[in-house]
Write a protein that holds these residues in place. Structure first.
Motif, short mmCIF file in Angstrom:
data_model
loop_
_atom_site.label_atom_id
_atom_site.label_comp_id
_atom_site.label_asym_id
_atom_site.label_seq_id
_atom_site.Cartn_x
_atom_site.Cartn_y
_atom_site.Cartn_z
N LYS A 199 -38.96 6.79 -29.93
CA LYS A 199 -38.34 5.50 -30.19
C LYS A 199 -38.31 4.76 -28.86
CE LYS A 199 -35.56 6.03 -34.35
NZ LYS A 199 -34.22 5.81 -34.94
N LYS A 201 -36.95 2.50 -25.89
CA LYS A 201 -35.72 2.09 -25.22
C LYS A 201 -35.89 0.73 -24.56
CE LYS A 201 -32.60 3.43 -21.43
NZ LYS A 201 -32.34 4.42 -20.37
N GLU A 202 -37.05 0.52 -23.97
CA GLU A 202 -37.25 -0.70 -23.17
C GLU A 202 -38.73 -1.06 -23.13
OE1 GLU A 202 -37.17 -1.49 -18.41
OE2 GLU A 202 -35.41 -0.51 -19.25
N PRO A 214 -39.52 5.27 -23.39
CA PRO A 214 -38.95 5.83 -24.63
C PRO A 214 -37.49 6.24 -24.44
CG PRO A 214 -40.96 7.00 -23.91
CD PRO A 214 -40.48 6.19 -22.76
N GLU A 215 -36.77 6.29 -25.55
CA GLU A 215 -35.45 6.89 -25.54
C GLU A 215 -35.61 8.40 -25.37
OE1 GLU A 215 -33.35 5.98 -29.08
OE2 GLU A 215 -33.03 3.86 -28.57
N THR A 216 -34.92 8.96 -24.38
CA THR A 216 -35.10 10.37 -24.06
C THR A 216 -34.77 11.28 -25.24
OG1 THR A 216 -34.55 9.90 -21.76
CG2 THR A 216 -34.47 12.20 -22.44
N LYS A 217 -33.65 11.01 -25.92
CA LYS A 217 -33.20 11.89 -26.99
C LYS A 217 -34.11 11.82 -28.22
CE LYS A 217 -28.32 11.85 -25.65
NZ LYS A 217 -26.93 11.50 -26.08
N SER A 218 -34.83 10.71 -28.37
CA SER A 218 -35.65 10.54 -29.58
C SER A 218 -37.03 11.15 -29.42
CB SER A 218 -35.81 9.04 -29.88
OG SER A 218 -36.70 8.44 -28.94
N LYS A 219 -37.37 11.60 -28.23
CA LYS A 219 -38.74 12.01 -27.93
C LYS A 219 -39.05 13.39 -28.51
CE LYS A 219 -39.50 12.79 -23.66
NZ LYS A 219 -39.55 12.48 -22.24
N LYS A 234 -38.85 11.57 -16.71
CA LYS A 234 -38.66 10.16 -16.99
C LYS A 234 -39.98 9.58 -17.48
CE LYS A 234 -36.61 5.91 -15.20
NZ LYS A 234 -36.03 5.20 -14.04
N ASN A 254 -36.89 -0.88 -33.17
CA ASN A 254 -36.01 0.17 -33.64
C ASN A 254 -36.74 1.28 -34.40
OD1 ASN A 254 -33.53 -1.11 -32.75
ND2 ASN A 254 -33.88 -2.60 -34.38
#
Length: 295
Positions: A199, A201-202, A214-219, A234, A254
């Motif tokens: 997902k 993040k930025e 990417p969002e770290t937790k979604s990877k 990172k 999203n």
């Protein structure tokens, strides 16, 4: 009275010395920017947002408070995809009136966009930005701009508006739709150095490329080859020449995405990007191919 952009360069001659000072965008202690001596600068070729507009010189500081050309270039690049979305015919005119406002040596007051121009562009583009997870920014609050009975840049007359026949931006190679069977999916996975479900993040734009964090937790990592622990700590992904093409796949910040790519010169470069739609037949096949992958 509002004026066309081509005429606004001359109408300043008609303004009287006691013309009321224009109230601008700075409600946070930066009014002095409006009274600084004009600093006219040639609009640089790499200011892609404002390429090929009706005038050649812009003022610094601009109407968003940017005081250096580097700052203008960095901030303006993020708005190019919105222009490419063609959500309103005046999007470029409106943004350039702020990022690269017309500069006249003998006029100290800035020429702003009319409130109607802002409202018109907002009506067309705010829903597009919302789909990406971005609200219409406070710095573009339309109430900050002058009413149309002032010297300002108005929207195009819809009666006289002729749609531009410019070439539609090409689709990024990584974002092109492809019909792949199981063998082709496995082959694509095998020839790339990484495959991730992410997902976003930025998103930002640097030197014409799209930078995706990417969002770290979604990877979810399906494959990592030749990638160091530092790369994983990172993760930053790059879509090459992202400002020169469009990627309709990424029209919802999203959503989850399956990205594949290769490590080039120390960067993780995306070669394939697909929106992950749980339950869709294609992604069931992709998941099945990943589980049985033998390269």
């Amino acid at each position: 009275m509002s004026v066309s952009l081509s005429k606004v360069l001359f109408l300043w001659l008609l303004t009287i010395p006691c013309m009321e000072a224009i109230h601008g965008l700075y409600n946070f202690g930066q009014h002095d920017l409006f009274y600084k001596k004009n600093n006219c600068k040639q609009i640089p070729a790499n200011l892609l947002l404002c390429h090929d507009i009706e005038y050649t010189e812009m003022r610094l500081p601009n109407l968003l408070g940017h005081e250096t050309m580097n700052e203008v270039l960095q901030q303006a690049a993020s708005w190019i995809p919105l222009v490419q979305k063609q959500c309103h015919p005046d999007t470029k005119k409106f943004l350039c009136s702020l990022f690269a406002p017309v500069c006249l040596d003998d006029l100290d007051e800035p020429i702003q966009p009319c409130r109607s121009l802002c409202e018109s562009v907002k009506d067309g583009c705010a829903p597009v930005m919302s789909a990406f997870g971005f609200p219409w920014p406070k710095m573009l609050d339309c109430d900050r701009f002058p009413l149309d009975n002032d010297l300002c840049i108005p929207p195009a007359s819809l009666e006289n508006f002729v749609p531009a026949t410019k070439e539609v931006p090409r689709v990024c190679d990584a974002c092109k739709e492809t019909e792949e069977n199981d063998n082709e999916i496995v082959d694509n996975l095998c020839k790339n150095d990484f495959a991730l479900k992410i997902k976003v993040k930025e998103i930002s734009y640097i030197n014409g490329d799209t930078k995706i964090v990417p969002e770290t937790k979604s990877k979810t990592i399906y494959k990592m080859k030749g990638v160091s622990e530092h790369d994983l700590r990172k993760t930053v992904l790059w879509l090459k020449d992202g400002l020169q093409c469009i990627c309709e796949e990424m029209n919802d910040i999203n959503a989850a995405y399956l990205v594949m790519g290769q490590k080039m010169d120390g960067h993780l470069v995306i070669t394939s990007l697909k929106r992950w739609q749980k339950g869709q037949r294609e992604f069931k096949r992709i998941s099945r191919s990943i589980r049985k992958m033998q390269c």
